[in-house]
Design an enzyme around this catalytic site. Structure first.
Site, PDB file in Angstrom:
ATOM      1  N   CYS A 116     -54.374  48.879  27.163  1.00 56.42           N
ATOM      2  CA  CYS A 116     -55.389  49.877  27.529  1.00 56.42           C
ATOM      3  C   CYS A 116     -54.802  51.283  27.464  1.00 56.42           C
ATOM      4  O   CYS A 116     -53.845  51.595  28.180  1.00 56.42           O
ATOM      5  CB  CYS A 116     -55.933  49.586  28.925  1.00 56.42           C
ATOM      6  N   GLY A 216     -61.320  43.509  15.230  1.00 52.19           N
ATOM      7  CA  GLY A 216     -62.104  43.394  14.000  1.00 52.19           C
ATOM      8  C   GLY A 216     -63.583  43.738  14.096  1.00 52.19           C
ATOM      9  O   GLY A 216     -64.281  43.787  13.069  1.00 52.19           O
TER      10      GLY A 216
HETATM   11  C1  LIG Z   1     -66.528  48.174  26.977  1.00 49.74           C
HETATM   12  C2  LIG Z   1     -65.121  47.784  26.667  1.00 49.74           C
HETATM   13  C3  LIG Z   1     -64.267  47.452  27.692  1.00 49.74           C
HETATM   14  C4  LIG Z   1     -62.962  47.047  27.430  1.00 49.74           C
HETATM   15  N1  LIG Z   1     -62.176  46.637  28.473  1.00 49.74           N
HETATM   16  C5  LIG Z   1     -60.961  46.064  28.222  1.00 49.74           C
HETATM   17  C6  LIG Z   1     -60.221  45.427  29.237  1.00 49.74           C
HETATM   18  O1  LIG Z   1     -60.653  45.320  30.385  1.00 49.74           O
HETATM   19  N2  LIG Z   1     -59.014  44.902  28.908  1.00 49.74           N
HETATM   20  C7  LIG Z   1     -58.514  44.953  27.637  1.00 49.74           C
HETATM   21  O2  LIG Z   1     -57.418  44.438  27.395  1.00 49.74           O
HETATM   22  N3  LIG Z   1     -59.216  45.523  26.647  1.00 49.74           N
HETATM   23  C8  LIG Z   1     -60.421  46.060  26.895  1.00 49.74           C
HETATM   24  N4  LIG Z   1     -61.170  46.572  25.872  1.00 49.74           N
HETATM   25  C9  LIG Z   1     -60.649  46.491  24.495  1.00 49.74           C
HETATM   26  C10 LIG Z   1     -61.146  45.213  23.825  1.00 49.74           C
HETATM   27  O3  LIG Z   1     -60.744  44.055  24.521  1.00 49.74           O
HETATM   28  C11 LIG Z   1     -60.642  45.123  22.399  1.00 49.74           C
HETATM   29  O4  LIG Z   1     -59.253  45.152  22.392  1.00 49.74           O
HETATM   30  C12 LIG Z   1     -61.154  46.260  21.513  1.00 49.74           C
HETATM   31  O5  LIG Z   1     -62.500  46.558  21.751  1.00 49.74           O
HETATM   32  C13 LIG Z   1     -60.997  45.876  20.046  1.00 49.74           C
HETATM   33  O6  LIG Z   1     -61.686  44.685  19.756  1.00 49.74           O
HETATM   34  P1  LIG Z   1     -63.083  44.673  18.964  1.00 49.74           P
HETATM   35  O7  LIG Z   1     -62.821  45.336  17.654  1.00 49.74           O
HETATM   36  O8  LIG Z   1     -63.463  43.246  18.821  1.00 49.74           O
HETATM   37  O9  LIG Z   1     -64.029  45.487  19.765  1.00 49.74           O
HETATM   38  C14 LIG Z   1     -62.475  47.014  26.100  1.00 49.74           C
HETATM   39  C15 LIG Z   1     -63.331  47.372  25.060  1.00 49.74           C
HETATM   40  C16 LIG Z   1     -64.644  47.749  25.328  1.00 49.74           C
HETATM   41  C17 LIG Z   1     -65.539  48.090  24.197  1.00 49.74           C
END
Ligand SMILES: Cc1cc2nc3c(=O)[nH]c(=O)nc-3n(C[C@H](O)[C@H](O)[C@H](O)COP(=O)(O)O)c2cc1C
Length: 493
Positions: A116, A216
């Site tokens: 994060c 992704g």
């Molecule tokens: C609304 C939101 C909240 C998120 N909260 C967390 C979290 O609590 N812990 C974490 O490791 N990543 C968090 N992320 C990151 C996602 O887990 C992920 O790593 C990131 O969105 C990339 O994946 P994606 O391309 O499938 O969206 C969050 C992302 C979004 C959009």
């Protein structure tokens, strides 16, 4: 070394990513319904979790981790127990282990967020801040691996160079963790930056433990088939999906995406069934509606100020009524059983004087409590000391105390979080129902009490100093009827 007794397999899995505010119980259950193999909860901060009590919620059939202010920080249920991973934000190995031990019997895995980039996380040395402190990463992960019964994983972002990234993940692997999630972006990169499939691939080819590819959504993953393609492009064991699942959790369905209206209805049903806070429900629905927020339904959602209003906006008013009625009936049934078990007196027949009051410590000066006031009053009236009998109900582990003074019992109809609080509350009922002062800030005689308690502290057991007379308005009832029916004067107190 404690051997992890139940091992969640991280090979060949499609996983709901941890998402703050999104990854609460209704979303996790819905993702499971649509075919997700594993679901992560939102990141929960170690310090917050360590304040929580584990409570079995028999009404909802959930396990709740409840903060001192009564907020449910983490709610889970049997249905997801073998598939839910608890993600924590931490920067300290001992705290991390304490949290893992707190939740390990209710979850399938423990994950540490190391990706994060938000300031609230990195400021405390958590999240992506850990990436620049590999010693700390090693300490946290090896402490968890040794100390918890569940498989441990972590979620990282990639470092500026491939070499550093590979050296970090090799060090992480040596801690004994079960799998690693790699979000293929650097710490400073935003979601609109391209995800680096090549770096994830290099990691997957270097490590022996399962690598879970992440990052992704949008660019690569728009429908179910894309998840597998992303897995192949990254040579990873499994794929974790965040935004694409937040927009439409039916992304996990092999048969293809379901219409949003249907998905939202299912989501709302879970939210109502599990008593999700309406602000959280609303937030998640807004993420799903996205461009349609200006539609008539979007406007209704935006205006909704309760779960009922959300249900009304989606034509689920009858469902809401029916579900909450069932819940109320179940609550009443459980309370009745508890009352039977603890022998709670029935108001009409037992003669117990009841009032709906609660003790609020902030309303009293530090040295004064209602119990002290009551004790002192009993001494003055040459009555036996108040006797407190406290019970705890299994339903929600709340306490209720009955105080007996001059053969009359007093109790609050409201239950408290601790035995101490319940006793204070019972004392308030007694004092208040007799019109006696209870020591609250602002009561006129307060400074006099204070001096008196101080004098008593210095000279406990010795002859009493002259008692202060109460101002007339605090003696609204000059006579109180006590258990025997005898009348006693309170004049002079
Ligand atoms: C609304 C939101 C909240 C998120 N909260 C967390 C979290 O609590 N812990 C974490 O490791 N990543 C968090 N992320 C990151 C996602 O887990 C992920 O790593 C990131 O969105 C990339 O994946 P994606 O391309 O499938 O969206 C969050 C992302 C979004 C959009």
């Amino acid at each position: 070394m404690i051997v992890n007794s139940v091992s969640l397999c991280y090979h060949n899995k499609f996983i709901l990513a941890p998402m703050v505010r999104v990854g609460t119980l209704p979303m996790r259950l819905l993702a499971l319904d649509y075919g997700a193999d594993i679901v992560y909860c939102e990141e929960l901060i170690d310090l917050k979790m360590l304040q929580c009590k584990r409570v079995v919620n028999e009404v909802l059939k959930t396990v709740d981790f409840v903060a001192p202010d009564d907020r449910v920080i983490f709610r889970t249920c049997e249905r997801e127990q073998s598939r839910v991973v608890f993600q924590m934000g931490t920067s300290d190995a001992e705290r991390a282990l304490a949290v893992a031990r707190l939740v390990e019997n209710d979850v399938a895995g423990i994950d540490v967020n190391m990706g994060c980039p938000k300031e609230y996380s990195t400021k405390g040395g958590m999240g992506a801040a850990l990436l620049s402190d590999p010693d700390k990463i090693e300490k946290i992960l090896s402490t968890l691996v040794k100390g918890t019964r569940r498989p441990v994983t972590c979620k990282i972002r990639i470092l500026p160079s491939l070499e550093d990234t590979l050296s970090l993940v090799k060090r992480i692997e040596r801690t004994g963790i079960a799998a690693i999630t790699v979000h293929g972006r650097k710490r400073e990169e935003r979601p609109q930056h391209p995800v680096s499939c090549e770096v994830i691939k290099a990691i997957a080819e270097t490590l022996s433990i399962p690598v879970i590819a992440n990052g992704g959504s949008h660019e690569h993953i728009q429908q179910h088939l894309d998840i597998e393609e992303f897995r192949q492009a990254t040579a990873a064991s499994s794929v974790m999906v965040a935004r694409a699942a937040m927009w439409n959790p039916s992304i996990f369905l092999k048969e293809g995406l379901r219409p949003l209206e249907e998905v939202m209805q299912k989501y709302i049903r879970y939210a109502v069934q599990y008593d999700n806070h309406y602000t959280n429900t609303k937030y998640c629905l807004c993420q799903m509606l996205r461009e349609q927020l200006e539609s008539p339904q979007g406007r209704l959602l935006h205006a909704a100020q309760s779960s009922q209003e959300i249900c009304d906006a989606f034509g689920l008013g009858a469902f809401y009524e029916e579900t909450t009625q069932k819940m109320d009936a179940r609550r009443a049934e459980l309370l009745a059983k508890t009352a039977e078990k603890v022998g709670e007196p029935v108001e009409d027949t037992s003669g117990v004087i009841k009032m709906a009051v609660k003790f609020d410590r902030r309303a009293y000066p530090p040295q004064i409590t209602p119990k002290m006031c009551l004790l002192e009053w009993c001494r003055r009236e040459k009555l036996a000391q108040p006797v407190y009998e406290t019970v705890q109900r299994p339903l929600d582990r709340m306490f209720c105390s009955v105080v007996t003074v001059a053969e009359q019992k007093y109790q609050s109809t409201l239950w408290d979080k601790s035995k101490k609080l319940a006793e204070q509350t019972a004392a308030i009922v007694c004092l208040r129902s007799q019109g006696l002062p209870e020591g609250r800030l602002g009561e006129e005689s307060l400074s006099l009490y204070k001096r008196k308690w101080e004098a008593l502290d210095q000279d406990s057991g010795g002859p009493r100093t002259q008692e202060p007379a109460l101002p007339k308005e605090l003696c609204k009832k000059p006579f109180v009827t006590l258990g025997s029916g005898e009348k006693r004067t309170l004049e002079g107190w």
